[in-house]
Design an enzyme around this catalytic site. Structure first.
Site, PDB file in Angstrom:
ATOM      1  N   GLU B 336      -1.276  -2.841  10.450  1.00 49.23           N
ATOM      2  CA  GLU B 336       0.187  -2.865  10.584  1.00 49.23           C
ATOM      3  C   GLU B 336       0.893  -3.715   9.533  1.00 49.23           C
ATOM      4  O   GLU B 336       1.796  -4.502   9.855  1.00 49.23           O
ATOM      5  CB  GLU B 336       0.570  -3.356  12.001  1.00 49.23           C
ATOM      6  CG  GLU B 336       0.006  -2.476  13.095  1.00 49.23           C
ATOM      7  CD  GLU B 336       0.491  -2.854  14.492  1.00 49.23           C
ATOM      8  OE1 GLU B 336       0.807  -1.951  15.265  1.00 49.23           O
ATOM      9  OE2 GLU B 336       0.548  -4.059  14.791  1.00 49.23           O
ATOM     10  N   ILE B 337       0.519  -3.553   8.303  1.00 51.90           N
ATOM     11  CA  ILE B 337       1.232  -4.265   7.235  1.00 51.90           C
ATOM     12  C   ILE B 337       2.593  -3.604   7.037  1.00 51.90           C
ATOM     13  O   ILE B 337       2.696  -2.384   6.933  1.00 51.90           O
ATOM     14  CB  ILE B 337       0.421  -4.239   5.918  1.00 51.90           C
ATOM     15  CG1 ILE B 337      -0.896  -4.980   6.126  1.00 51.90           C
ATOM     16  CG2 ILE B 337       1.221  -4.862   4.776  1.00 51.90           C
ATOM     17  CD1 ILE B 337      -1.868  -4.821   4.983  1.00 51.90           C
TER      18      ILE B 337
END
Lengths: 560, 554
Positions: B336-337
């Protein structure tokens, strides 16, 4: 039954208080810190105070010192350390009954088990910003108890563990519930719950001012209730001899509840949901354990009381009378949900009895119901039934009968149209068991029948008066969240019930609007619900987290 | 990594309803003779030089379970009608443990933390019907421990006797997959050590061998890391809600003695907002609002992946944290960057410009650096799937890739030749289905609705749609508890018995029958409760005592 306090709304200021649940109907608060003096005491200015009031006072004293709940803000207790140095101290809380009431003081339990229409739960509360003396005034000991419950929620632990409040002055001119019935239902038949589990649940219920424990005590799967004249029912029908509520257990629970402002409405569901009676009285049960069960019942095992049998009708009436007469409540539920017609169609004895009497099934059901309801009325009890008895069947119900609407919230209007009183128990808002997958075996991909999960937010949006006319609003007694226990037991009782069940406790106490006149609002409710949830945890109730603690300490920062 | 042991499914399907073992052994034959434990029943070892103390402790625990489980058979009369046969049954007076191999004896704790491909968990358990000594043989103390776990599930209680009605037993068992895990997030809400230990106990009872500890995240940093104590001092919820090095050592030892390896995760470069409390210089977009533009959940904040100082800081932090753990694995996260966080961070933009690279380019450098540092201290990296599938980071082929977004993504990972741990949200996420937790979203559902039932995970086929070569890349899988809506209050009830479902899938192999599994899952749930783990009811007790009676069409 909904009382309006419009005048009070006018002088209430917007509540910054985040602690109170349910929100009082009127409330003014400030921002002054007040410490609880080491010499603080609660003075009961009531002549010959009943023992349960004195016990409630001592519990309040224990909670004030024992809760040890720090404020839910970043920094917790340390945030107020500096400001507390010069804070004034509260030395006294006085409990007073209104002058007209002092001659006929009743116990909390006596007040709590009165007829649902006659209970007096209101109180006023003052806590000055200068410290000194606080006061609670009420018209009944039950009202004083509700006031004590509010008072307890005002206090937090400082860094040394000593109690203080940060929102003095607190003025609650008149708090009283919008609806008298604020309940929680527990099914102790699908899986058994110990007396201590039930007591802990009653403790949690009383924290949020619930007034009614609906005890769905027996069902087709087990009969854990020991009934004086019918001990064979639990001897043969309980899961084990240790999974039984004895008569003294029942009295213990009823007293524990009553002294905490909670009336116990017991249900013996009839004529369906009674398969287990066949283990001691096969003569009274049609289609006992018939298979495939889907053809005979909504869930296994199948089995219903032979409603057309005079002997069975007498047996049922005696059974209900035998237990009901031991209970202080004026309410008793005879159930009446999910009748399966095919069960009776397939039962030769029932068919013969119908033929012989010349009655239809509906007529026989009416006779059966009249018998148990008449017996209850003779005991001074008001019958309670599930909605099918009013809406699906041709049963004559007296106007005092209380109808629990469970199939859909949409059905309340039809009940009101029959001028019958309503307790909202809708599966689409208040069923706590929904959304955990199907429990029936051999059906791996199925969801629970009442999917999805009913979040606290969903319950909180419930409108008790939806689709009702102004004239019908007085028919609404209140409502409750319900735990059917096919997939529950002592292991998850707290975590599946709390804090969700607190949502309806506020809906039915506070009513449609907050003290400032604005509608109930899930966004402003969340921090208060965090607060009462954290307090429950401090008191040993395993209420679950609603959000990461990071969010619980930062109002609004985890909003959309 | 699927070991090619034939599964005796036909035998499994013929078992009696009260049969209790979970996970089901790979090969088993049972009889129908009653056998009870003699009052002086003992467990001994033979031919094992210098019996490791953790094996001795495991024997003691097994004897305690046998004495204290007090589980009555899940039949209508709870076994009462067997009183006669139990009374006259032969008595078993001993179980004897021995090792097949003759080399140096390693402890359970040493065996449990070996690299996955070297772990030896198989055992052979024989319980004769005639009362002669039972035997448990294995090639490792870890295998003996697995066999003891099986032995402890055989017995029911009646009138003070521990008995079985199914002697003789002949069991040859070993896991289908080497990685059978459970993940706990201790950052969204904190869990005391005692909760984690109870969870490790429960895991060991169903032969789970890996505790994936998602120990820190953006909301809190409870791990006290030597050399970086400011992270927990500022980032933990409070001073009590921390895991000290002594706590970690205690926990790791507790786990290993129960056959469980602890893989810690420090999620990077995302999920690191809590680091900003002590090191704002390393965090882009800390607490930026509206959070939904900068992170998947509040609060926002990611490590400045293009900053050499931050890369060094992260490497040193991970190496120090990894030194607290004995495992040969360590997870660097990587899920989840949020690109917008970096786009909006002037410092990161300047650093990317100066280096002439992109976010993905910088991420690759960042990952190489921290993975290299871990490799230098003997640790193999574990990452979430995005590092491979979304960012094309150059990963060493030894890296374990956790597929969580969807089980459909497994194919893409194995196609690139990487090892997979199944952690799919559509199958194994225990938190789904309880409503939205983000505020001001009144009727929102959880993002991964619906609730993942035990039946869903039980039906999961770890090898679906894979070629034979690709199947060898499937290391195993796990259930996961993200704790936005969980804490100590519901840990047991949200995890058990559901997490036992994957324990059987990855031990016994795919293809188990959910219908015959249900009575066994009841059995292990009731046994969990007897041992103090609050596994929830799957059905009314009426059904639990009557296998099949509550089936559809029954």
């Amino acid at each position: 039954m909904k009382t309006d306090n419009l005048l009070l709304v006018l002088f209430a200021v917007y509540p910054v208080v985040r602690a109170l649940w349910p929100m009082p109907r009127s409330l003014q608060t400030g921002t002054t810190l007040v410490k609880l003096s080491p010499s603080f005491s609660i003075e009961v200015d009531v002549a010959h105070p009943p023992q349960d009031l004195l016990d409630a006072v001592s519990r309040t004293n224990q909670h004030l010192k024992g809760d040890m709940l720090q404020r839910l803000i970043v920094g917790r207790a340390s945030s107020d350390t500096a400001a507390l140095v010069h804070a004034p101290s509260l030395t006294k809380l006085s409990l007073t009954l209104a002058p007209a009431e002092v001659t006929s003081v009743k116990s909390i339990m006596a007040e709590a088990t009165k007829d649902i229409a006659s209970r007096r739960e209101g109180y006023s509360l003052t806590l000055p910003a200068s410290g000194g003396a606080a006061s609670i005034v009420a018209n009944s000991t039950l009202g004083l108890f509700r006031g004590l419950t509010t008072f307890e929620q005002l206090w937090y632990a400082d860094s040394a563990g000593d109690p203080y409040t940060y929102q003095a002055p607190v003025i609650i001119a008149d708090d009283s519930p919008a609806y008298p019935y604020r309940g929680f239902m527990l099914d102790t038949a699908r899986n058994f719950f110990s007396v201590s589990d039930i007591k802990r649940t009653l403790d949690a219920m009383s924290m949020v001012k619930m007034s009614q424990f609906h005890w769905h005590v027996v069902d087709s799967q087990s009969f854990p209730l020991s009934i004086p004249d019918f001990p064979e029912l639990s001897q043969n029908g309980a899961y084990s001899s240790s999974e039984v509520y004895s008569s003294s257990d029942v009295q213990d629970i009823v007293t524990y509840a009553g002294t905490r402002g909670i009336d116990v409405l017991m249900e013996i569901d009839t004529p369906g949901h009674t398969a287990i009676i066949s283990t001691s009285h096969p003569e009274h049960v049609a289609c006992a354990q018939a298979t495939p069960w889907e053809n005979f019942a909504n869930e296994p095992p199948a089995g219903q009381l032979r409603l057309a049998s005079a002997a069975t009708t007498n047996f049922t009436t005696s059974l209900i009378t035998s237990i009901a007469k031991t209970l202080p409540s004026t309410l008793f539920s005879t159930g009446g949900d999910e009748l399966n017609v095919n069960c009776y169609t397939q039962d030769a004895q029932t068919q013969a009895e119908l033929d012989e009497s010349g009655k239809t099934l509906e007529e026989a059901l009416n006779t059966f119901t009249q018998s148990s309801h008449d017996a209850l009325k003779a005991l001074g009890k008001t019958p309670v039934v599930w909605e099918e008895m009013a809406l699906d069947h041709n049963v004559t119900l007296s106007n005092s009968t209380v109808i629990m609407v469970w199939i859909s919230s949409q059905d309340a209007a039809a009940v009101a149209a029959k001028n019958l009183r309503i307790v909202h128990s809708p599966s689409d808002y208040f069923y706590l068991d929904c959304g955990a997958g199907e429990w029936i075996g051999n059906d791996p991909a199925a969801n629970s029948w009442c999917d999805p999960f009913k979040s606290w937010q969903k319950a909180y949006t419930f409108d008790p008066l939806a689709n009702l006319t102004e004239a019908q609003t007085s028919l609404v007694l209140g409502g409750q969240q319900l735990l059917w226990a096919e997939q529950s037991g002592p292991e998850n009782l707290d975590s599946i019930a709390w804090p969700r069940a607190a949502a309806s406790a506020e809906v039915f106490w506070t009513g449609a609007t907050l003290p400032d006149g604005t509608p109930l609002n899930g966004t402003t409710a969340l921090p208060r619900l965090h607060d009462v949830r954290f307090r429950m945890v401090q008191r040993g109730i395993n209420a679950i987290a609603l959000q990461p603690q990071w969010c619980a300490l930062r109002d609004g920062q985890c909003n959309m | 990594m699927l070991s090619k042991v034939p599964i005796a499914l036909a035998v499994l399907l013929s078992i009696s309803p009260s049969f209790a073992l979970w996970p089901a052994p790979r090969q088993i034959t049972t009889g129908s003779t009653a056998l009870k434990l003699s009052p002086g029943f003992k467990i001994t070892t033979t031919g094992i030089k210098n019996v490791p103390s953790d094996l001795t402790d495991a024997i003691t625990r097994t004897l305690n379970f046998i004495a204290n489980d007090q589980l009555q058979a899940l039949v209508v009369d709870r076994g009462a009608s067997s009183a006669g046969v139990v009374k006259t049954a032969k008595s078993l007076s001993s179980l004897t443990l021995s090792l097949k191999s003759t080399g140096t004896v390693k402890s359970i704790s040493e065996e449990a933390i070996l690299p996955l491909e070297s772990r030896v968990e198989g055992y052979t358990l024989v319980i004769p019907a005639d009362g002669s000594a039972a035997t448990l043989q294995a090639n490792s103390t870890l295998g003996l421990f697995r066999g003891l776990t099986t032995f402890g599930q055989v017995w029911y209680e009646l009138n003070g006797n521990a008995y079985t009605l199914q002697a003789p037993f002949h069991i040859v068992d070993s896991p289908a997959f080497p990685y059978r895990g459970f993940m706990l997030d201790t950052a969204r809400n904190f869990f005391p050590i005692s909760d984690i230990k109870r969870t490790l106990d429960a895991m060991s009872w169903v032969k789970i061998n890996t505790f994936h500890w998602h120990v820190v995240d953006s909301q809190s940093f409870p791990l006290v890391v030597p050399g970086f104590t400011e992270l927990s001092a500022k980032g933990a919820y409070n001073a009590q809600s921390t895991y000290s090095p002594a706590d970690v050592k205690d926990l790791v030892a507790y786990a290993a003695a129960r056959g469980i390896d602890v893989i810690a995760e420090i999620d990077t470069p995302g999920h690191t907002a809590a680091i900003a409390q002590s090191h704002p210089e390393h965090i882009a977009c800390p607490d930026a609002t509206p959070w939904s533009q900068f992170a998947n959940e509040p609060p926002a904040g990611q490590l400045r992946l293009a900053n050499p100082a931050t890369v060094n800081f992260t490497s040193n932090l991970l190496v120090s944290a990894a030194s607290l753990f004995q495992s040969s694995y360590f997870s660097t996260g990587g899920d989840e960057i949020n690109a917008n966080c970096y786009t909006s961070d002037a410092q990161t933009q300047a650093e990317l410009s100066a280096q002439g690279t992109t976010v993905d380019g910088a991420l690759n450098t960042f990952a190489q650096h921290i993975h290299g540092a871990l490799r230098s201290v003997g640790k193999t990296a574990v990452v979430w799937e995005e590092m491979l599938l979304a960012h094309s980071v150059d990963l060493d082929k030894s890296t374990l890739v956790m597929v969580w977004i969807s089980s459909d993504d497994v194919a893409a990972v194995v196609q690139q030749g990487y090892k997979v741990i199944h952690t799919s949200s559509d199958v194994f996420y225990l938190d789904c289905g309880a409503g939205g937790w983000v505020g001001q979203n009144v009727l929102g559902n959880s993002w991964c609705d619906p609730f993942k039932t035990w039946q869903i995970s039980y039906a999961f086929d770890p090898l679906a749609n894979l070629t034979t070569d690709q199947q060898d890349l499937i290391v195993g899988g796990q259930h996961l508890l993200w704790t936005e809506q969980s804490g100590p209050a519901n840990l047991d009830s949200i995890v058990w018995p559901r997490a036992a479902s994957s324990a059987e899938v990855f031990w016994s192999g795919p293809g188990g029958n959910g219908d015959t599994a249900l009575p066994r899952l009841h059995d292990i749930s009731y046994r969990f409760r007897q041992r103090g783990v609050n596994a929830i009811s799957l059905q009314p007790e009426w059904c639990a005592l009557r296998p099949g009676a509550c089936d559809l069409n029954a």
